[in-house]
Design a protein around this motif. Structure first.
Motif, PDB file in Angstrom:
ATOM      1  N   CYS A 177      57.530  -1.473  17.108  1.00  0.00           N
ATOM      2  CA  CYS A 177      56.962  -2.272  16.029  1.00  0.00           C
ATOM      3  C   CYS A 177      56.218  -3.483  16.575  1.00  0.00           C
ATOM      4  O   CYS A 177      56.707  -4.171  17.488  1.00  0.00           O
ATOM      5  CB  CYS A 177      58.075  -2.735  15.088  1.00  0.00           C
ATOM      6  SG  CYS A 177      59.036  -1.384  14.350  1.00  0.00           S
ATOM      7  N   TYR A 178      55.078  -3.801  15.954  1.00  0.00           N
ATOM      8  CA  TYR A 178      54.218  -4.897  16.389  1.00  0.00           C
ATOM      9  C   TYR A 178      54.006  -5.902  15.259  1.00  0.00           C
ATOM     10  O   TYR A 178      54.283  -7.082  15.415  1.00  0.00           O
ATOM     11  CB  TYR A 178      52.885  -4.338  16.885  1.00  0.00           C
ATOM     12  CG  TYR A 178      53.058  -3.281  17.949  1.00  0.00           C
ATOM     13  CD1 TYR A 178      53.055  -3.619  19.295  1.00  0.00           C
ATOM     14  CD2 TYR A 178      53.281  -1.940  17.602  1.00  0.00           C
ATOM     15  CE1 TYR A 178      53.250  -2.656  20.278  1.00  0.00           C
ATOM     16  CE2 TYR A 178      53.475  -0.968  18.570  1.00  0.00           C
ATOM     17  CZ  TYR A 178      53.465  -1.332  19.906  1.00  0.00           C
ATOM     18  OH  TYR A 178      53.673  -0.365  20.873  1.00  0.00           O
ATOM     19  N   PHE A 179      53.504  -5.424  14.123  1.00  0.00           N
ATOM     20  CA  PHE A 179      53.409  -6.243  12.921  1.00  0.00           C
ATOM     21  C   PHE A 179      54.355  -5.664  11.873  1.00  0.00           C
ATOM     22  O   PHE A 179      54.503  -4.444  11.754  1.00  0.00           O
ATOM     23  CB  PHE A 179      51.986  -6.272  12.364  1.00  0.00           C
ATOM     24  CG  PHE A 179      51.012  -7.058  13.204  1.00  0.00           C
ATOM     25  CD1 PHE A 179      51.396  -8.231  13.842  1.00  0.00           C
ATOM     26  CD2 PHE A 179      49.693  -6.642  13.336  1.00  0.00           C
ATOM     27  CE1 PHE A 179      50.495  -8.960  14.617  1.00  0.00           C
ATOM     28  CE2 PHE A 179      48.781  -7.371  14.090  1.00  0.00           C
ATOM     29  CZ  PHE A 179      49.193  -8.533  14.728  1.00  0.00           C
ATOM     30  N   ASN A 180      54.968  -6.542  11.083  1.00  0.00           N
ATOM     31  CA  ASN A 180      55.966  -6.105  10.113  1.00  0.00           C
ATOM     32  C   ASN A 180      55.277  -5.741   8.804  1.00  0.00           C
ATOM     33  O   ASN A 180      55.022  -6.594   7.948  1.00  0.00           O
ATOM     34  CB  ASN A 180      57.005  -7.211   9.907  1.00  0.00           C
ATOM     35  CG  ASN A 180      58.247  -6.682   9.224  1.00  0.00           C
ATOM     36  OD1 ASN A 180      58.167  -6.048   8.179  1.00  0.00           O
ATOM     37  ND2 ASN A 180      59.401  -6.937   9.812  1.00  0.00           N
ATOM     38  N   ASN A 181      54.985  -4.455   8.641  1.00  0.00           N
ATOM     39  CA  ASN A 181      54.219  -3.979   7.497  1.00  0.00           C
ATOM     40  C   ASN A 181      54.918  -4.246   6.165  1.00  0.00           C
ATOM     41  O   ASN A 181      54.274  -4.606   5.174  1.00  0.00           O
ATOM     42  CB  ASN A 181      53.943  -2.484   7.651  1.00  0.00           C
ATOM     43  CG  ASN A 181      53.307  -2.145   8.980  1.00  0.00           C
ATOM     44  OD1 ASN A 181      52.302  -2.739   9.362  1.00  0.00           O
ATOM     45  ND2 ASN A 181      53.893  -1.211   9.716  1.00  0.00           N
ATOM     46  N   ALA A 182      56.241  -4.065   6.113  1.00  0.00           N
ATOM     47  CA  ALA A 182      56.979  -4.301   4.875  1.00  0.00           C
ATOM     48  C   ALA A 182      56.954  -5.776   4.497  1.00  0.00           C
ATOM     49  O   ALA A 182      56.793  -6.134   3.322  1.00  0.00           O
ATOM     50  CB  ALA A 182      58.417  -3.811   5.024  1.00  0.00           C
ATOM     51  N   ALA A 183      57.114  -6.647   5.492  1.00  0.00           N
ATOM     52  CA  ALA A 183      57.062  -8.079   5.220  1.00  0.00           C
ATOM     53  C   ALA A 183      55.681  -8.497   4.730  1.00  0.00           C
ATOM     54  O   ALA A 183      55.544  -9.339   3.831  1.00  0.00           O
ATOM     55  CB  ALA A 183      57.441  -8.859   6.474  1.00  0.00           C
ATOM     56  N   VAL A 184      54.642  -7.910   5.303  1.00  0.00           N
ATOM     57  CA  VAL A 184      53.277  -8.217   4.881  1.00  0.00           C
ATOM     58  C   VAL A 184      53.062  -7.759   3.439  1.00  0.00           C
ATOM     59  O   VAL A 184      52.446  -8.470   2.630  1.00  0.00           O
ATOM     60  CB  VAL A 184      52.261  -7.562   5.833  1.00  0.00           C
ATOM     61  CG1 VAL A 184      50.858  -7.630   5.262  1.00  0.00           C
ATOM     62  CG2 VAL A 184      52.304  -8.239   7.202  1.00  0.00           C
ATOM     63  N   ALA A 185      53.577  -6.577   3.094  1.00  0.00           N
ATOM     64  CA  ALA A 185      53.447  -6.090   1.713  1.00  0.00           C
ATOM     65  C   ALA A 185      54.165  -7.028   0.747  1.00  0.00           C
ATOM     66  O   ALA A 185      53.639  -7.363  -0.322  1.00  0.00           O
ATOM     67  CB  ALA A 185      54.009  -4.677   1.609  1.00  0.00           C
ATOM     68  N   ALA A 186      55.381  -7.456   1.113  1.00  0.00           N
ATOM     69  CA  ALA A 186      56.125  -8.378   0.260  1.00  0.00           C
ATOM     70  C   ALA A 186      55.370  -9.697   0.096  1.00  0.00           C
ATOM     71  O   ALA A 186      55.275 -10.249  -1.012  1.00  0.00           O
ATOM     72  CB  ALA A 186      57.510  -8.632   0.856  1.00  0.00           C
ATOM     73  N   GLN A 187      54.808 -10.201   1.194  1.00  0.00           N
ATOM     74  CA  GLN A 187      54.071 -11.456   1.131  1.00  0.00           C
ATOM     75  C   GLN A 187      52.843 -11.328   0.234  1.00  0.00           C
ATOM     76  O   GLN A 187      52.522 -12.246  -0.539  1.00  0.00           O
ATOM     77  CB  GLN A 187      53.650 -11.895   2.532  1.00  0.00           C
ATOM     78  CG  GLN A 187      52.966 -13.251   2.569  1.00  0.00           C
ATOM     79  CD  GLN A 187      53.890 -14.367   2.107  1.00  0.00           C
ATOM     80  OE1 GLN A 187      54.980 -14.537   2.637  1.00  0.00           O
ATOM     81  NE2 GLN A 187      53.452 -15.124   1.114  1.00  0.00           N
ATOM     82  N   HIS A 188      52.154 -10.206   0.309  1.00  0.00           N
ATOM     83  CA  HIS A 188      50.976 -10.017  -0.548  1.00  0.00           C
ATOM     84  C   HIS A 188      51.370 -10.032  -2.020  1.00  0.00           C
ATOM     85  O   HIS A 188      50.665 -10.634  -2.853  1.00  0.00           O
ATOM     86  CB  HIS A 188      50.274  -8.708  -0.204  1.00  0.00           C
ATOM     87  CG  HIS A 188      49.044  -8.473  -1.035  1.00  0.00           C
ATOM     88  ND1 HIS A 188      47.858  -9.139  -0.812  1.00  0.00           N
ATOM     89  CD2 HIS A 188      48.833  -7.659  -2.114  1.00  0.00           C
ATOM     90  CE1 HIS A 188      46.957  -8.745  -1.698  1.00  0.00           C
ATOM     91  NE2 HIS A 188      47.522  -7.857  -2.503  1.00  0.00           N
TER      92      HIS A 188
END
Length: 354
Positions: A177-188
């Motif tokens: 893992c490099y960027f946290n896709n789930a966290a980015v989705a939650a932030q959006h």
């Protein structure tokens, strides 16, 4: 259900990872997403779209969202790492060789590339190559576009993200893992007006990176059902007494289960998680979906069967809130597509029994 997907993930294909003292071919590989995509098409589960088709603005917005989840120095490191590595004459994958030790008086970011590689890693399971940066930035855009569709009143959206993201913390990578896709989705979703997001991680391995990002926040309820860290990777987080800190106290919940757990044990943890999500009154649910809970997974130790993923999807649907599914792990490549498809079918199918 709409699926968001980008062919850009094919650009990242690690050569080797460290396992049991040996460098072995990476379990995380492009075929994982290819098998899922094939199953979705065979089952006619809905339209498959690129991020640009559904949310053209993502190309100009993703960096701002990413910077709310990851530190800017970490983002800059990943953006430039391969250029620096190849300029030094290297063509093989980048893997770290040293990490900051405990009780270091002052941990500073080194000037050397090897030093920075160790500083921004927690293991040797996230190789960097020429295709890593374009792949992980494409995947971030997949996650954001999927969250945008949920914001636009879609009830179920699937983000076929690869590489996965839940082991990536605010300023570190590891575990593929490099960027946290789930966290980015939650932030959006929060940026688009949501007040409370529930983030449920059902991957076999603890979502240590997601926990790190939201541990002191109360706008995201993070829950993870995973292998007991006393015996299972990543080993240093995921205990039940890790419940958050500061404003986030009480908004982090781990459900560690013993290796060998089957649906009967696993589903009890899920039931507790759904109760907590309902009590939180979340505006939306981000589901970090790992199907490495499958009994045939080569690097995991639960005993779920393919049909259990239909029941899993049905139970999650009982929370009765919009769900964006973010793809995480699953390394039994022949079954990853079927198990993912079953989860999505269950999510859209009313349960037959309580």
């Amino acid at each position: 259900m709409i699926t968001l997907y980008s062919e850009g993930h094919h650009q990242h294909h690690g050569q080797a990872e460290l396992k049991d003292g040996q460098l072995v071919p990476c379990f995380e590989k492009p075929a994982r997403a290819d098998m899922i995509l094939a199953q979705l098409r065979e089952a006619h589960l809905g339209a498959i779209k690129t991020p640009e088709e559904v949310y053209p603005e993502v190309q100009s917005h993703w960096q701002q969202t990413l910077a709310k989840v990851h530190s800017q120095d970490y983002i800059d490191f990943l953006a430039n790492a391969w250029r620096e590595w190849s300029a030094a004459g290297h063509q093989h994958d980048m893997l770290p060789l040293a990490w900051p030790p405990r009780r270091t008086t002052s941990i500073r970011i080194p000037d050397s590339l090897d030093g920075r590689l160790g500083y921004y890693s927690f293991d040797a399971g996230a190789p960097i190559n020429a295709g890593t940066w374009p792949a992980i930035t494409d995947t971030v855009q997949v996650a954001i576009a999927a969250a945008e569709l949920l914001h636009r009143q879609q009830s179920h959206v699937f983000a076929l993200t690869r590489p996965p993201g839940h082991h990536a913390g605010r300023d570190y990578m590891g575990g593929y893992c490099y960027f946290n896709n789930a966290a980015v989705a939650a932030q959006h979703l929060l940026d688009r007006g949501a007040q409370r997001i529930a983030l449920l991680d059902v991957d076999f391995h603890h979502g240590n990176g997601t926990q790190d990002i939201f541990y002191a926040r109360d706008d995201v309820l993070f829950q993870s059902i995973h292998g007991d860290p006393r015996a299972c990777y990543p080993g240093f987080t995921g205990y039940a007494d890790e419940t958050g800190e500061g404003p986030g106290k009480g908004f982090n919940q781990n459900y560690p289960l013993l290796p060998g757990s089957d649906w009967s044990e696993w589903s009890q943890a899920l039931a507790l998680s759904i109760i907590k999500i309902n009590h939180y009154a979340a505006d939306a649910l981000v589901l970090s979906l790992g199907v490495d809970t499958f009994e045939g997974d080569p690097i995991s130790h639960f005993k779920l069967k393919s049909e259990d993923y239909i029941k899993m999807g049905q139970r999650i649907a009982e929370a009765n809130i919009p769900v964006v599914v973010i793809m995480e792990g699953g390394y039994a490549v022949e079954e990853i597509g079927l198990n993912t498809r079953n989860l999505l079918i269950g999510l859209m199918t009313p349960p037959q029994e309580s």
